[in-house]
Each structure stands twice: as C-alpha cells, then as structure tokens.
Scaffold this active site. Structure first.
Site, PDB file in Angstrom:
ATOM      1  CG  ASP A 286      -1.788   1.194   1.339  1.00  0.00           C
ATOM      2  OD1 ASP A 286      -2.450   1.522   0.338  1.00  0.00           O
ATOM      3  OD2 ASP A 286      -1.804   1.827   2.413  1.00  0.00           O
TER       4      ASP A 286
ATOM      5  CG  ASP B 258      -1.885   7.389  -0.072  1.00  0.00           C
ATOM      6  OD1 ASP B 258      -0.914   8.072  -0.421  1.00  0.00           O
ATOM      7  OD2 ASP B 258      -2.857   7.165  -0.809  1.00  0.00           O
TER       8      ASP B 258
END
Length: 222
Positions: free
Chosen positions: A7, A9
């Site tokens: 991932d 953010d």
C-alpha cells in the site's frame, strides 16, 4: 521469487498522497480553500472511519485533473513531489522495498489513489508495477475527463485488480511460494487476509487490533 505488494498512503509514505495533492492544489490557488479544504478533510475522515463513498470521492478528486492540460498538471506534480512527497519517504520505507528487490521478489504498489498522483511516486521507489485507480482520458486530446475508468483499487477491488494484473503477466497467486502485503489501513483487510504474509505498518486502531488477534507482524516505517 515471491510477491511483495505495498500500500502507498501512510504505509510507504508517511502521509496520504490523496489528501496532500488536494491540499497542494489549494495552496497553489487552483482549488478554493473555503470549499475544497473542508471536503478534503471530510473525505479523509470517512476513509479512516471505513465509510468512504469511493464514487463520490473520486468525483471530487479527479475533477481538478479535467480542468487543466497535462503539461500544467505535470509541472504542478513535479513541485508536489519536491514539497510534499519526498520529505515523507523515510529511509526505513526505502530499505523495505530494497530488501524485497534484493531478494528477487516481484514488486507492486497497490493503492486506491489515482495513477496520475501515484505514478511518479512509484517511480521514486523504483517500482515499475502500479495498481491504482485509473483516471479516464480523452483518447484524442489526452486530457483527463474527471471520471475514473475500470474498477477502483479500493477495499476488495484491490484483490480483483491484483488478480487481473497477475493474469496479464502470466502468473497467479500459486506462482509464488510466499506473498506479502504491507498496509496501514483496515480498508485493506480483504487483501491482507488473502496473502500468506500480511504485515500491518503503522496501523490504524482497527487494523492494529485485528493484526494482534491474528498474530500478524506489526512494524513501523517512521
């Protein structure tokens, strides 16, 4: 060769590029601060709470792309990288990516944030595979339409998008002895629950509790 998915953010980045991009445009005077800042904060709070309407959010996020030509957008993004993104890439995050690269793993960033914002960030990490929400473009002019195309890489949609990508390169989950996914968010529980090695990174409270119950590793890249 193993599969390593990241991932972006608040995982590889010590910030949220979606949120920061809107705030950057507000700071540039491209978006109205009074109206847009409150909406940006509201959408971010909904994401954290797990109540985000992805369609409404994408309409908010992608509309500014449709109002400007690509040359201007790219110029803003270059400044955005310098001011908002590179200062939020930690040495620990770079080292994690490099460990997987050195091991010969197949690397990909999997993010709900659109590919215009995240493409240069993936390149900053030297990761060539990016699975992101795709902003639609006019095929003749190259201008963004302000709408997404295809399935957003959000929640369970990340699984569909990853599987489509794997198929496109002639592989599937069973092609890899081990699969890793690193994330900070409970919104990513569907994909975290699918891989053989889920890792919670500076997790939100919901993911931290779930990871503790499941015995998943919890690490910090800060």
């Amino acid at each position: 060769m193993n599969l390593a998915l990241f991932d972006l953010d608040n995982t590889l980045l010590a910030t949220d590029s979606d949120f920061e991009w809107a705030q950057f445009l507000i700071g540039q005077g491209v978006l109205d601060r009074e109206v847009q800042e409150a909406k940006n904060i509201e959408f971010y709070a909904q994401y954290q709470a797990g109540t985000l309407d992805i369609d409404a959010f994408l309409d908010f996020q992608l509309q500014p792309l449709s109002r400007h030509d690509r040359r201007q957008l790219d110029a803003w993004h270059a400044e955005f990288m310098t001011r908002r993104i590179r200062p939020n890439i930690t040495r620990q995050a770079r080292d994690l990516v490099e460990r997987h690269r050195a091991a010969g793993d197949l690397l990909a960033i999997v993010t709900a944030t659109n590919s215009f914002v995240t493409g240069p960030i993936a390149r900053e990490f030297g990761i060539s595979h990016l699975i992101a929400t795709i902003p639609a473009q006019d095929c003749r002019s190259g201008r963004h339409t302000g709408k997404p195309t295809g399935l957003p890489a959000f929640r369970a949609g990340k699984i569909d998008r990853v599987e489509a990508w794997l198929e496109s390169i002639g592989t599937w989950w069973g092609s890899f002895p081990q699969s890793y996914f690193y994330s900070d968010s409970h919104n990513d529980l569907p994909l975290l629950s699918l891989v053989s090695h889920p890792v919670a990174v500076d997790p939100d409270a919901t993911l931290e509790a779930h990871a503790g119950q499941q015995g998943w590793p919890i690490i910090s890249l800060r």
